[in-house]
Design a protein around this motif. Structure first.
Motif, PDB file in Angstrom:
ATOM      1  N   PRO A 629       0.827  -1.219   0.000  1.00  0.00           N
ATOM      2  CA  PRO A 629       0.000   0.000   0.000  1.00  0.00           C
ATOM      3  C   PRO A 629       0.860   1.267   0.000  1.00  0.00           C
ATOM      4  CG  PRO A 629      -0.031  -1.049   2.158  1.00  0.00           C
ATOM      5  CD  PRO A 629       0.632  -2.001   1.229  1.00  0.00           C
ATOM      6  N   GLY A 630       0.543   2.164  -0.936  1.00  0.00           N
ATOM      7  CA  GLY A 630       1.264   3.429  -1.026  1.00  0.00           C
ATOM      8  C   GLY A 630       2.591   3.316  -1.726  1.00  0.00           C
ATOM      9  N   ILE A 631       3.034   2.086  -2.053  1.00  0.00           N
ATOM     10  CA  ILE A 631       4.323   1.894  -2.722  1.00  0.00           C
ATOM     11  C   ILE A 631       4.139   1.227  -4.075  1.00  0.00           C
ATOM     12  CG2 ILE A 631       6.558   0.708  -2.594  1.00  0.00           C
ATOM     13  CD1 ILE A 631       6.526   1.034   0.374  1.00  0.00           C
ATOM     14  N   GLY A 632       3.248   0.255  -4.153  1.00  0.00           N
ATOM     15  CA  GLY A 632       3.049  -0.492  -5.378  1.00  0.00           C
ATOM     16  C   GLY A 632       3.851  -1.772  -5.383  1.00  0.00           C
ATOM     17  N   PRO A 633       3.978  -2.423  -6.528  1.00  0.00           N
ATOM     18  CA  PRO A 633       4.725  -3.680  -6.597  1.00  0.00           C
ATOM     19  C   PRO A 633       6.161  -3.496  -6.098  1.00  0.00           C
ATOM     20  CG  PRO A 633       3.497  -3.318  -8.618  1.00  0.00           C
ATOM     21  CD  PRO A 633       3.404  -2.040  -7.842  1.00  0.00           C
ATOM     22  N   SER A 634       6.540  -4.306  -5.131  1.00  0.00           N
ATOM     23  CA  SER A 634       7.876  -4.167  -4.541  1.00  0.00           C
ATOM     24  C   SER A 634       8.284  -5.488  -3.912  1.00  0.00           C
ATOM     25  CB  SER A 634       7.878  -3.062  -3.481  1.00  0.00           C
ATOM     26  OG  SER A 634       9.125  -2.994  -2.826  1.00  0.00           O
ATOM     27  N   LEU A 635       9.577  -5.746  -3.914  1.00  0.00           N
ATOM     28  CA  LEU A 635      10.091  -6.931  -3.244  1.00  0.00           C
ATOM     29  C   LEU A 635      10.041  -6.718  -1.733  1.00  0.00           C
ATOM     30  CD1 LEU A 635      13.202  -7.808  -5.444  1.00  0.00           C
ATOM     31  CD2 LEU A 635      11.016  -9.023  -5.357  1.00  0.00           C
ATOM     32  N   CYS A 636       9.745  -7.784  -1.021  1.00  0.00           N
ATOM     33  CA  CYS A 636       9.719  -7.727   0.437  1.00  0.00           C
ATOM     34  C   CYS A 636       9.869  -9.140   0.984  1.00  0.00           C
ATOM     35  CB  CYS A 636       8.417  -7.090   0.928  1.00  0.00           C
ATOM     36  SG  CYS A 636       6.940  -8.056   0.513  1.00  0.00           S
ATOM     37  N   TYR A 637       9.999  -9.238   2.297  1.00  0.00           N
ATOM     38  CA  TYR A 637      10.100 -10.520   2.982  1.00  0.00           C
ATOM     39  C   TYR A 637       8.871 -10.664   3.873  1.00  0.00           C
ATOM     40  CZ  TYR A 637      14.902 -10.563   1.346  1.00  0.00           C
ATOM     41  OH  TYR A 637      16.021 -10.562   0.549  1.00  0.00           O
ATOM     42  N   ARG A 638       8.114 -11.744   3.626  1.00  0.00           N
ATOM     43  CA  ARG A 638       6.828 -11.936   4.296  1.00  0.00           C
ATOM     44  C   ARG A 638       7.023 -12.896   5.476  1.00  0.00           C
ATOM     45  NH1 ARG A 638       1.322 -13.615   1.009  1.00  0.00           N
ATOM     46  NH2 ARG A 638      -0.120 -13.728   2.800  1.00  0.00           N
ATOM     47  N   ILE A 639       6.887 -12.368   6.696  1.00  0.00           N
ATOM     48  CA  ILE A 639       7.127 -13.130   7.924  1.00  0.00           C
ATOM     49  C   ILE A 639       5.784 -13.495   8.551  1.00  0.00           C
ATOM     50  CG2 ILE A 639       8.292 -13.163  10.148  1.00  0.00           C
ATOM     51  CD1 ILE A 639      10.173 -12.909   7.779  1.00  0.00           C
ATOM     52  N   LYS A 640       5.619 -14.791   8.848  1.00  0.00           N
ATOM     53  CA  LYS A 640       4.367 -15.278   9.413  1.00  0.00           C
ATOM     54  C   LYS A 640       4.287 -15.003  10.919  1.00  0.00           C
ATOM     55  CE  LYS A 640       4.149 -19.140   6.125  1.00  0.00           C
ATOM     56  NZ  LYS A 640       4.054 -20.613   6.008  1.00  0.00           N
ATOM     57  N   ALA A 641       3.074 -15.029  11.435  1.00  0.00           N
ATOM     58  CA  ALA A 641       2.856 -14.805  12.867  1.00  0.00           C
ATOM     59  C   ALA A 641       3.393 -15.942  13.718  1.00  0.00           C
ATOM     60  CB  ALA A 641       1.368 -14.616  13.140  1.00  0.00           C
ATOM     61  N   SER A 642       3.671 -17.102  13.101  1.00  0.00           N
ATOM     62  CA  SER A 642       4.154 -18.250  13.872  1.00  0.00           C
ATOM     63  C   SER A 642       5.510 -17.995  14.509  1.00  0.00           C
ATOM     64  CB  SER A 642       4.250 -19.480  12.955  1.00  0.00           C
ATOM     65  OG  SER A 642       5.124 -19.226  11.856  1.00  0.00           O
ATOM     66  N   ILE A 643       6.187 -16.940  14.111  1.00  0.00           N
ATOM     67  CA  ILE A 643       7.494 -16.652  14.686  1.00  0.00           C
ATOM     68  C   ILE A 643       7.398 -16.357  16.177  1.00  0.00           C
ATOM     69  CG2 ILE A 643       7.472 -14.149  14.264  1.00  0.00           C
ATOM     70  CD1 ILE A 643      10.444 -14.463  13.433  1.00  0.00           C
ATOM     71  N   PHE A 644       6.209 -15.916  16.636  1.00  0.00           N
ATOM     72  CA  PHE A 644       6.035 -15.600  18.054  1.00  0.00           C
ATOM     73  C   PHE A 644       5.708 -16.841  18.894  1.00  0.00           C
ATOM     74  CE2 PHE A 644       4.959 -11.539  15.984  1.00  0.00           C
ATOM     75  CZ  PHE A 644       5.865 -10.711  16.627  1.00  0.00           C
ATOM     76  N   SER A 645       5.291 -17.904  18.254  1.00  0.00           N
ATOM     77  CA  SER A 645       4.821 -19.065  19.011  1.00  0.00           C
ATOM     78  C   SER A 645       5.893 -20.113  19.248  1.00  0.00           C
ATOM     79  CB  SER A 645       3.637 -19.718  18.286  1.00  0.00           C
ATOM     80  OG  SER A 645       4.027 -20.153  16.986  1.00  0.00           O
ATOM     81  N   GLU A 646       7.023 -20.015  18.558  1.00  0.00           N
ATOM     82  CA  GLU A 646       8.082 -21.014  18.749  1.00  0.00           C
ATOM     83  C   GLU A 646       8.852 -20.712  20.023  1.00  0.00           C
ATOM     84  OE1 GLU A 646      12.201 -22.527  16.635  1.00  0.00           O
ATOM     85  OE2 GLU A 646      10.584 -21.747  15.383  1.00  0.00           O
ATOM     86  N   ASN A 647       9.194 -21.760  20.758  1.00  0.00           N
ATOM     87  CA  ASN A 647       9.979 -21.593  21.983  1.00  0.00           C
ATOM     88  C   ASN A 647      11.442 -21.366  21.648  1.00  0.00           C
ATOM     89  OD1 ASN A 647       7.743 -21.999  23.619  1.00  0.00           O
ATOM     90  ND2 ASN A 647       8.017 -24.232  23.594  1.00  0.00           N
TER      91      ASN A 647
END
Length: 647
Positions: A629-647
């Protein structure tokens, strides 16, 4: 009677006895003091009144008598002068040289004023100076010498002109040399046709001292360690030091961590009692250069270092690397050439109130996994409410047992280590194969099947200590029941693994924790809400790192009102009550330079992908092209919410 080489003393017994017997006869017993001091060697005035020794032969201007070494000079007319006394009786019994034909020297043997035999393998290179170093060393050992530079020069000339036929191989480090174990003052074991001597310019303090008998040590110290896993571990480490080279294991160590007065130093003193008096134990309060010299002195043995907190935290990590990397740092000679590096192979045992990671973090330094695996951190608390103790063996409390053990270690020491080396030398040829089999058996017993390679390396070191403890029991040294060392080391390994928190490789866990820490710190403030940014209702996000949005359990975006987003964003929980969770879209440069700071971002991506926290792009690319949003097509790294649940 102290000597540098046990075998050398046996073969050179007549020469040694001839060197020391006159001084023994002259020495006054310490138990019968006299009001008038009687020197064991003639003073310079007494030397002038003494009966002149026999004249030299074959042009040799030096002669030796019971009173010492004499020099007979000639005047300008060629007449012999009265003999001049140079020093007490000094015999050069052999020439020394290294196995490559260099490092030549002289094996000197004499008696101190009390009649105690002394030996020193003196490098020939020391005779090239003004003589202050070698003469100071000999005086310190008890050789009586005439004063003045002329006498010192003549003594050096006397040593340098002796031509003994015997040859001894000199070494510049203690420890294993073939089937012989070289100590600073003697050798244990035999190699047919070859004798060894420890040779050093400045000499080396012999910390391998003995007092009491093996039976006393076994009864007063080893027996009280049964059932106390940390104490059995400490003693087994002492036996494991000489086994490190035979097992072809890399150097490394253990760190006993615990609060003050929990028994850390007690455990270290018990380990020291295997090899010598309490002063065998060293301190971390040193420079890294001095620590190199200390490592050389404890080659093929156990180096014990107390009070880790006294070490400068800025060099703590480098010291852990240095001790485990088997050699000192490179240095240049005065002429700019590379100086020969001293090497070692050892096991070290440390103690302190802080772990290596905690100590380094106190000066904002990040510990590497390689450093931590070289210095394994073991909680001292054994879980019985008595610090490092679990079994009191009839004592009134943990303090009473600790005091009894410390007192015993100060009175009875060294016999166990010498007995262990004698047994190891007799079984030198078969020990490598036995150690290999035992280490594999114990490592497989300790280490979970799914553990990473770093955990297996650590498990092998625990297994080495267990194997050494069991072999020492087999040799009749410890008096422990069979399996005691293995049981204690299993408990210590489990304590280390539990304290570590995972069975994976340390670098991977460090990467994961760093990424999660970034989102814990900046997830609320540096990420713009996706839908508010799309509707152009989002306030400016300072130092924006990317975007965040809510997703349902299937991973599809959820469009919610602003109140829901604000409530969810403030709580930052991995899942909301209705099953929604949050995912992040991290801008590429922020991800590489900040999220992955200090690591290769590709390695971080692999770890996240393997753990299921990174949404891969087409063809398993780590980054994705998204319409932000506000930038348009762009490369990025998509991090899932599961990163908070791992011990």
């Amino acid at each position: 009677m102290a000597a540098i080489v046990e075998e050398a003393l046996r073969q050179d017994a007549p020469a040694v006895e001839q060197a020391v017997e006159p001084a023994r006869k002259r020495a006054k017993p310490a138990a019968k003091p006299s009001t008038q001091e009687v020197s064991t060697q003639p003073s310079e005035k007494a030397a002038k009144r003494a009966k002149p020794p026999a004249p030299p032969v074959n042009g040799d201007r030096f002669t030796v008598s019971d009173e010492g070494v004499w020099h007979i000079a000639r005047d300008d007319e060629g007449n012999e002068k009265r003999p001049a006394w140079l020093c007490s009786r000094l015999v050069v019994t052999a020439r020394t040289r290294s196995d490559d034909g260099n490092g030549w020297g002289y094996l000197l043997q004499f008696a101190d004023p009390d009649g105690n035999a002394k030996s020193w393998a003196m490098p020939s290179s020391m005779l090239g100076g003004d003589g202050t170093e070698w003469s100071g060393r000999l005086r310190d050992m008890g050789l009586q010498m005439a004063s003045g530079t002329k006498a010192r020069s003549l003594i050096g000339q006397y040593i340098d002109t002796r031509k003994p036929e015997d040859r001894i191989t000199c070494v510049d480090r203690v420890g294993w040399h073939g089937g012989v174990y070289v100590l600073p003052s003697d050798c244990i074991g035999e190699t047919e046709g070859q004798r060894y001597a420890f040779q050093s310019e400045a000499g080396m303090e012999d910390t391998y001292r003995s007092a009491g008998t093996l039976a006393q040590w076994r009864e007063n110290i080893a027996a009280h360690c049964v059932g106390n896993s940390r104490l059995v571990f400490a003693l087994a480490c002492a036996f494991a030091g000489p086994m490190t080279r035979l097992a072809e294991m890399e150097s490394g160590g253990f760190h006993l961590r615990g609060d003050s007065s929990m028994g850390k130093t007690t455990a270290l003193r018990l380990a020291a009692s295997v090899w010598g008096r309490p002063s065998y134990m060293q301190r971390w309060r040193t420079t890294d250069n001095a620590l190199e010299a200390t490592a050389v002195q404890h080659c093929d043995s156990l180096l014990i270092l107390d009070e880790f907190g006294q070490l400068d935290p800025k060099v703590a990590g480098e010291c852990a690397y240095m001790l485990a990397n088997d050699q000192e740092k490179g240095r240049a000679t005065r002429n700019g050439f590379a100086r020969k590096r001293r090497t070692w192979r050892l096991l070290f045992l440390s103690s302190g109130e802080l772990s290596l990671a905690q100590h380094m973090e106190s000066v904002s330094k990040t510990p590497r996994a390689g450093q931590e695996v070289r210095m394994l951190d073991i909680p001292l608390d054994a879980g019985a409410g008595m610090g490092g103790l679990e079994e009191l063996h009839g004592h009134g409390g943990p303090a009473a047992l600790a005091d009894a053990l410390v007192t015993a270690a100060a009175k009875t020491y060294g016999a166990a280590g010498r007995a262990w080396l004698e047994w190891a030398c007799k079984h030198h040829t078969e020990l490598p194969a036995r150690l290999e089999a035992l280490i594999k058996e114990y490592r497989d017993d300790f280490v979970p099947e799914s553990a990473a390679e770093q955990v297996r390396r650590a498990g092998a070191r625990f297994a080495l200590v267990a194997a050494a403890g069991e072999l020492a029991t087999e040799a009749g040294i410890t008096g422990w029941p069979a399996g005691e060392a293995q049981k204690a080391l299993r408990r210590c390994f489990n304590a280390w693994l539990e304290s570590r928190g995972h069975a994976g490789n340390g670098e991977e866990q460090t990467m994961f924790r760093q990424v999660r820490k970034f989102f814990e710190l900046h997830g609320a403030g540096r990420f713009s809400w996706w839908h508010r940014a799309a509707d152009d209702h989002s306030p400016n996000t300072l130092m924006r790192a990317g975007f965040k949005r809510l997703v349902d359990p299937a991973g599809k975006a959820v469009r919610t009102n602003s109140d829901h987003q604000r409530e969810f964003g403030e709580r930052m929980q991995p899942e909301d009550g209705d099953g929604t969770s949050i995912e992040f879209f991290v801008l590429p440069e922020v991800f590489r330079s900040e999220v992955c700071a200090g690591f290769d971002y590709r390695a971080v991506c692999r770890v996240l992908a393997q753990r299921g926290h990174l949404e891969l792009g087409p063809h398993n690319r780590f980054d994705r092209r998204e319409r932000l949003p506000g930038i348009g097509p762009s490369l990025c790294y998509r991090i899932k919410a599961s990163i908070f649940s791992e011990n």
